[in-house]
Write a protein that holds these residues in place. Structure first.
Motif, PDB file in Angstrom:
ATOM      1  N   SER A 120       0.840  -1.216   0.000  1.00  0.00           N
ATOM      2  CA  SER A 120       0.000   0.000   0.000  1.00  0.00           C
ATOM      3  C   SER A 120       0.864   1.251   0.000  1.00  0.00           C
ATOM      4  CB  SER A 120      -0.927   0.034   1.223  1.00  0.00           C
ATOM      5  OG  SER A 120      -1.718  -1.129   1.254  1.00  0.00           O
ATOM      6  N   GLU A 121       1.956   1.210   0.753  1.00  0.00           N
ATOM      7  CA  GLU A 121       2.852   2.372   0.781  1.00  0.00           C
ATOM      8  C   GLU A 121       3.444   2.608  -0.607  1.00  0.00           C
ATOM      9  OE1 GLU A 121       3.187   4.255   3.384  1.00  0.00           O
ATOM     10  OE2 GLU A 121       2.636   3.029   5.103  1.00  0.00           O
ATOM     11  N   ILE A 122       3.872   1.530  -1.244  1.00  0.00           N
ATOM     12  CA  ILE A 122       4.548   1.655  -2.545  1.00  0.00           C
ATOM     13  C   ILE A 122       3.559   2.030  -3.653  1.00  0.00           C
ATOM     14  CG2 ILE A 122       5.886   0.384  -4.298  1.00  0.00           C
ATOM     15  CD1 ILE A 122       7.518   1.066  -1.735  1.00  0.00           C
TER      16      ILE A 122
ATOM     17  N   ASP B 184       8.814   9.760   1.460  1.00  0.00           N
ATOM     18  CA  ASP B 184       8.538   9.130   2.759  1.00  0.00           C
ATOM     19  C   ASP B 184       7.805   7.802   2.568  1.00  0.00           C
ATOM     20  OD1 ASP B 184       9.546  11.289   4.164  1.00  0.00           O
ATOM     21  OD2 ASP B 184       7.584  12.061   4.813  1.00  0.00           O
ATOM     22  N   GLU B 185       6.836   7.804   1.648  1.00  0.00           N
ATOM     23  CA  GLU B 185       6.042   6.580   1.449  1.00  0.00           C
ATOM     24  C   GLU B 185       6.943   5.445   0.962  1.00  0.00           C
ATOM     25  OE1 GLU B 185       3.469   6.972   2.902  1.00  0.00           O
ATOM     26  OE2 GLU B 185       2.371   8.769   2.345  1.00  0.00           O
ATOM     27  N   ALA B 186       7.928   5.773   0.112  1.00  0.00           N
ATOM     28  CA  ALA B 186       8.879   4.742  -0.329  1.00  0.00           C
ATOM     29  C   ALA B 186       9.619   4.190   0.889  1.00  0.00           C
ATOM     30  CB  ALA B 186       9.873   5.330  -1.329  1.00  0.00           C
ATOM     31  N   GLY B 187      10.030   5.090   1.777  1.00  0.00           N
ATOM     32  CA  GLY B 187      10.718   4.662   3.002  1.00  0.00           C
ATOM     33  C   GLY B 187       9.839   3.748   3.838  1.00  0.00           C
ATOM     34  N   HIS B 188       8.552   4.101   3.966  1.00  0.00           N
ATOM     35  CA  HIS B 188       7.640   3.251   4.745  1.00  0.00           C
ATOM     36  C   HIS B 188       7.571   1.850   4.141  1.00  0.00           C
ATOM     37  CE1 HIS B 188       5.275   7.144   6.001  1.00  0.00           C
ATOM     38  NE2 HIS B 188       6.532   7.133   6.407  1.00  0.00           N
ATOM     39  N   GLY B 189       7.489   1.824   2.817  1.00  0.00           N
ATOM     40  CA  GLY B 189       7.432   0.522   2.146  1.00  0.00           C
ATOM     41  C   GLY B 189       8.680  -0.297   2.463  1.00  0.00           C
TER      42      GLY B 189
ATOM     43  N   GLU C  96       5.770  10.568  10.440  1.00  0.00           N
ATOM     44  CA  GLU C  96       5.753  11.099   9.076  1.00  0.00           C
ATOM     45  C   GLU C  96       4.328  11.236   8.556  1.00  0.00           C
ATOM     46  OE1 GLU C  96      10.278   9.752   7.956  1.00  0.00           O
ATOM     47  OE2 GLU C  96       8.664   8.590   7.068  1.00  0.00           O
ATOM     48  N   GLU C  97       3.470  10.279   8.931  1.00  0.00           N
ATOM     49  CA  GLU C  97       2.068  10.365   8.474  1.00  0.00           C
ATOM     50  C   GLU C  97       1.401  11.634   8.994  1.00  0.00           C
ATOM     51  OE1 GLU C  97       1.151   8.705   6.108  1.00  0.00           O
ATOM     52  OE2 GLU C  97       2.106   6.759   6.218  1.00  0.00           O
ATOM     53  N   SER C  98       1.779  12.053  10.193  1.00  0.00           N
ATOM     54  CA  SER C  98       1.089  13.241  10.701  1.00  0.00           C
ATOM     55  C   SER C  98       1.554  14.497   9.952  1.00  0.00           C
ATOM     56  CB  SER C  98       1.181  13.364  12.224  1.00  0.00           C
ATOM     57  OG  SER C  98       2.487  13.545  12.604  1.00  0.00           O
TER      58      SER C  98
HETATM   59 FE   LIG Z   1       2.960   5.992   4.569  1.00  0.00          FE
END
Ligand SMILES: [Fe+2]
Ligand SMILES: [Fe+2]
Length: 315
Positions: A47-49, A77-82, A160-162
């Motif tokens: 989902s992050e990716i 950031d989303e790539a990092g979360h993934g 990071e989401e916030s």
């Molecule tokens: Fe995320």
């Protein structure tokens, strides 16, 4: 393994969970617990990716340099979360490439929200505000999840989401206070993303068969309906504050319960999107597959370079 041994291991495992002691990768765990986590964490990673795609669509068209820099940072950031999450999956013994192949073959799921198109710049606002906002509701309790690596990854992810939620709300606030055309764009984005955002919490509790087991294992701390209600209660006043209207004629505040009551969710639409028939499912998976195929030469070159380096060192 002897029956009595297995029972003792299971009892020790549950005792740890009950005492809020984290389960770590090398600890014994029931196979079903492992499988549930592999499924959940890999879906979360996907989902992050995949979630980078709808917003990546607007990086080149951001209205100014500041907006572009912020959106770039957010998508990165989303790539990092993934990547944290794929690493967390590996701690459970799953193979990262096999997990990614499951996404590419359509076997693995990801959040249905990312199968909706991003039609205007205002969608960057609506996604940050609503989609990242809903993600926070889901993910803050995961910081206390019983599985150590997942819980720890969530601490940074939630910070990071916030930031993501606030940057989205700031875009919406700016547009809602702008020209009538800008305000109309913001309202249109809210109209399109409101219901899919409510669907992000998953089916109603009565239709969510895995939930109880996940609660007993303390993977999940609140039910889908509880989280959805909290999201509605937090978000409706924010919409009012910036003068936008939630697209739900049945929405009303119940003085007695202190909660907002909201209209029926279109679950047929939800299941269609989950089954792969949403507006962008095919595009999203194709984009990920192309990224893997077109990026193969980079991996091959990096591996060849590494081989050369090793050979040089050895000689
Ligand atoms: Fe995320
Ligand atoms: Fe995010």
């Amino acid at each position: 393994m002897k029956e009595s041994n297995l029972e003792a291991l299971q009892a020790a495992f549950q005792a740890k969970i009950d005492k809020d002691i984290r389960i770590e990768p090398k600890d014994w765990m029931p196979e079903e617990y492992r499988k549930t986590l592999i499924r959940q964490i890999s879906q979360h990673a996907h989902s992050e990716i995949v979630g980078m795609l709808p917003e990546g669509n607007w990086i080149t068209r951001a209205p100014n340099l500041r907006r572009k820099a912020v959106l770039l940072a957010k998508v990165q950031d989303e790539a990092g979360h993934g990547l944290y999450l794929y690493s967390a999956v590996e701690t459970l013994g799953a193979d990262r490439e096999a997990t990614i192949d499951d996404l590419h073959s359509g076997k693995a799921k990801y959040s249905s929200i990312f199968n909706y198109p991003t039609l205007s710049w205002a969608d960057m606002g609506a996604i940050g505000w609503l989609v990242d906002g809903a993600a926070i509701m889901n993910q803050v309790p995961l910081c206390r999840c019983s599985y150590g690596p997942y819980a720890r990854a969530m601490v940074r992810v939630c910070k990071e989401e916030s930031f993501h939620q606030r940057q989205g709300f700031e875009i919406m606030t700016t547009l809602a206070n702008g020209t009538p055309v800008q305000k109309a764009l913001a309202q249109d984005a809210l109209n399109r993303f409101w219901w899919p955002a409510l669907m992000m919490f998953g089916p109603n509790d009565s239709d969510s068969p895995h939930s109880q087991q996940s609660m007993d294992w303390k993977i999940k701390r609140f039910s889908n309906d509880e989280l959805r209600q909290t999201f509605v209660d937090v978000t409706v006043p924010q919409a009012e504050m910036i003068g936008l209207t939630i697209p739900d004629p049945d929405l009303k505040f119940n003085e007695e319960t202190g909660h907002y009551e909201f209209g029926a969710i279109n679950w047929d639409e939800f299941w269609e999107v989950v089954k792969g028939n949403g507006p962008c499912n095919a595009d999203r998976v194709a984009a990920r597959r192309n990224a893997k195929e077109n990026g193969m030469w980079v991996r091959e070159a990096a591996l060849a370079h590494e081989e050369k380096r090793k050979a040089k060192q050895a000689s």
